[in-house]
Design an enzyme around this catalytic site. Structure first.
Site, mmCIF file in Angstrom:
data_model
loop_
_atom_site.group_PDB
_atom_site.id
_atom_site.type_symbol
_atom_site.label_atom_id
_atom_site.label_comp_id
_atom_site.label_asym_id
_atom_site.label_seq_id
_atom_site.Cartn_x
_atom_site.Cartn_y
_atom_site.Cartn_z
ATOM 1 C CD GLN A 186 -1.753 -9.238 4.055
ATOM 2 O OE1 GLN A 186 -2.381 -8.208 4.541
ATOM 3 N NE2 GLN A 186 0.177 -8.517 4.042
ATOM 4 N NE ARG A 193 -2.407 1.386 9.620
ATOM 5 C CZ ARG A 193 -2.781 0.228 9.104
ATOM 6 N NH1 ARG A 193 -2.583 -0.636 9.667
ATOM 7 N NH2 ARG A 193 -4.169 0.716 7.982
ATOM 8 C CG HIS A 238 7.053 -2.228 2.172
ATOM 9 N ND1 HIS A 238 6.252 -0.607 2.820
ATOM 10 C CD2 HIS A 238 6.012 -2.895 2.223
ATOM 11 C CE1 HIS A 238 5.639 -0.639 3.242
ATOM 12 N NE2 HIS A 238 5.278 -2.325 2.423
ATOM 13 C CG MET A 249 -1.767 -1.010 1.321
ATOM 14 S SD MET A 249 -3.833 -0.896 2.541
ATOM 15 C CE MET A 249 -2.881 -0.690 3.306
ATOM 16 C CB SER A 251 4.778 -0.703 11.540
ATOM 17 O OG SER A 251 3.491 -0.084 10.792
ATOM 18 N N GLY A 280 4.537 -9.846 4.133
ATOM 19 C CA GLY A 280 5.828 -9.597 5.506
ATOM 20 C C GLY A 280 5.593 -10.748 5.968
ATOM 21 C CD GLN A 327 -6.232 -3.590 2.576
ATOM 22 O OE1 GLN A 327 -5.895 -4.172 1.516
ATOM 23 N NE2 GLN A 327 -4.902 -3.688 3.949
HETATM 24 O O1 PAF Z 1 0.280 -5.693 3.633
HETATM 25 C C1 PAF Z 1 -0.537 -4.857 3.019
HETATM 26 O O2 PAF Z 1 -0.181 -4.046 2.293
HETATM 27 C C2 PAF Z 1 -1.872 -4.867 2.221
HETATM 28 O O3 PAF Z 1 -2.448 -5.669 3.060
HETATM 29 C C3 PAF Z 1 -1.919 -5.801 0.716
HETATM 30 C C4 PAF Z 1 -1.257 -7.304 0.807
HETATM 31 C C5 PAF Z 1 -1.074 -4.998 -0.531
HETATM 32 C C6 PAF Z 1 -3.483 -5.548 0.695
HETATM 33 O O4 PAF Z 1 -3.649 -4.468 0.442
#
Ligand code: PAF
Length: 312
Positions: free
Chosen positions: A168, A202, A48, A41, A200, A162, A75
Site C-alpha cells: 500500500q 483486525r 496508529h 480507517m 492490527s 504504516g 477497498q
Molecule cells: O491503511 C488503511 O487504514 C487504509 O487502507 C487507508 C490508507 C486509510 C485507506 O482507506
C-alpha cells in the site's frame, strides 16, 4: 527524597464531519506550518499512535496534524469484513487527543462519495495486481481512489502511512509521484506486541487460540531474517518451516522481494511479505532483511534464480 509527578496534557482534537468544515479550519493554518495527514480507517491502536507521533514531529509546533477516520467501502471485496470492521470513534478520539492531533475528519460515506460509487477511479497499474492485489482484486484501486480523494480534501504537505501495509505505501508513494500530487509520503515502522505480533485493527477478531497461531507470521519473518545471510532460499525455507508447523495458519503468500517490490536481489536489502488467514481473519506482515549471498552451497543448487513467490 524528592518525587516527580509527570502530567500528560491532552487537548481534544476538533472533530469534523465535512470537507467544507475541514477546509475552513485549515485555511488560516496553512501559512503557519505544514499540514500532515494520517489517513486511517479508525479502530486505532498503538501502531496508529506511532503514526500520529511522527506526524506531530513532522508538523512541528506550528503545523497541523489531521487524522481521517473513514472505513472506505471501495477497498473491501465481496464477502470481506466491511460490515464487521470495528467502528470505535470515541476511543479513536481519545487516542488522537493523547497524541497531539489537531483535527479529526470522520466523514460519512456520502460525504466522501456524494455521487455514489465514483466513476473515475485510480488504476494502480501492474503493482496493484500482485500479492495483496492478486488475493483481493480491486483492493488497491479502492485504496488509491480514497487516498487521492483524501489528499484532495485535506491537501496535506505530508501523509504518514504504516510500513506493515508495505505494498500500500509503495503504491501510494508511486501515485503521488506519477500523478504529481505534491504530497510527501512518509512511512513508520511496524509496532509489535512484546512477543512479535504486528499490531492490527483486525487482531481484535482473534480468539486466544487464533492469537497464538497468528504469532507464526512474525516468527516466520524473524526466522527468515536470521537465515538471510545464507541467501534467499534459506530465508524462504526458514519462514516456511515456521508457517508449515502451525496448523492454525492458512498461508496465502510468502514473497521475498526487493524493497521496491521488484524481484528480490541475490544479495543485499530485501523484504519478506506474508499474508495468511487465521480462522476467518486475514493478516499481513512484513520485515526487512539482508540477503548475504551464497555462503551456503545448498542454497542455490542449480545456480538458477528461485521463484519470487511461494504459494502453497
Ligand atoms: O491503511 C488503511 O487504514 C487504509 O487502507 C487507508 C490508507 C486509510 C485507506 O482507506
Amino acid at each position: 527524597m524528592t518525587t516527580t509527578t509527570t502530567t500528560t496534557v491532552t487537548t481534544d482534537p476538533l472533530l469534523l464531519d465535512t470537507a467544507a468544515a475541514l477546509a475552513e479550519h485549515l485555511a488560516p493554518r496553512r501559512a503557519e506550518g505544514p499540514v500532515v495527514l494520517v489517513p486511517t480507517m479508525g479502530a486505532l491502536h498503538d501502531g496508529h499512535a506511532d503514526l500520529m507521533d511522527h506526524a506531530r514531529t513532522l508538523a512541528g509546533p506550528r503545523g497541523t496534524v489531521v487524522v481521517t477516520v473513514f472505513v472506505n467501502p471501495l477497498q473491501f471485496g465481496e464477502g470481506e469484513d466491511l460490515d464487521r470492521y470495528p467502528r470505535t470513534l470515541d476511543a479513536d478520539l481519545a487516542t488522537c487527543a493523547a497524541h497531539g492531533v489537531d483535527a479529526v475528519l470522520a466523514p460519512a460515506v456520502d460525504e466522501v462519495y456524494p455521487g455514489g460509487r465514483p466513476q473515475v477511479t485510480v488504476h494502480p497499474g501492474p503493482l496493484g495486481d500482485v500479492l495483496e492485489g492478486a488475493s483481493r482484486p480491486g483492493h488497491f484501486a479502492g485504496v488509491l481512489t480514497v487516498v487521492a480523494k483524501l489528499f484532495g480534501l485535506v491537501r496535506p504537505d505530508v501523509a504518514v502511512f504504516g510500513e506493515k501495509d508495505f505494498q500500500q505505501q509503495t503504491l501510494v508513494r508511486r501515485m503521488s509521484l506519477d500523478l504529481a500530487l505534491g504530497v510527501d509520503v512518509v512511512t513508520v515502522p511496524t509496532r509489535r506486541e512484546p512477543d512479535g505480533l504486528a499490531l492490527s485493527s483486525r487482531n481484535r477478531y482473534l480468539d486466544p487460540d487464533q492469537r497464538a497461531a497468528a504469532l507464526a507470521l512474525s516468527t516466520a519473518l524473524r526466522a527468515a531474517a536470521d537465515a538471510g545471510h545464507h541467501g534467499a532460499d534459506a530465508a524462504r525455507r526458514a519462514a516456511l518451516a515456521v508457517l508449515d508447523a502451525e496448523p492454525g495458519v492458512e498461508l496465502d503468500y510468502l514473497a521475498l522481494v526487493a524493497p521496491d517490490l521488484s524481484d528480490a536481489p541475490g544479495a543485499g536489502d530485501a523484504r519478506l511479505l506474508v499474508a495468511a488467514r487465521v480462522g476467518t481473519t486475514r493478516l499481513i506482515d512484513t520485515l526487512p532483511l539482508t540477503l548475504g549471498g551464497t555462503d551456503d552451497p545448498t542454497d542455490h543448487p542449480t545456480g538458477q534464480p528461485t521463484p519470487e513467490q511461494e504459494t502453497p
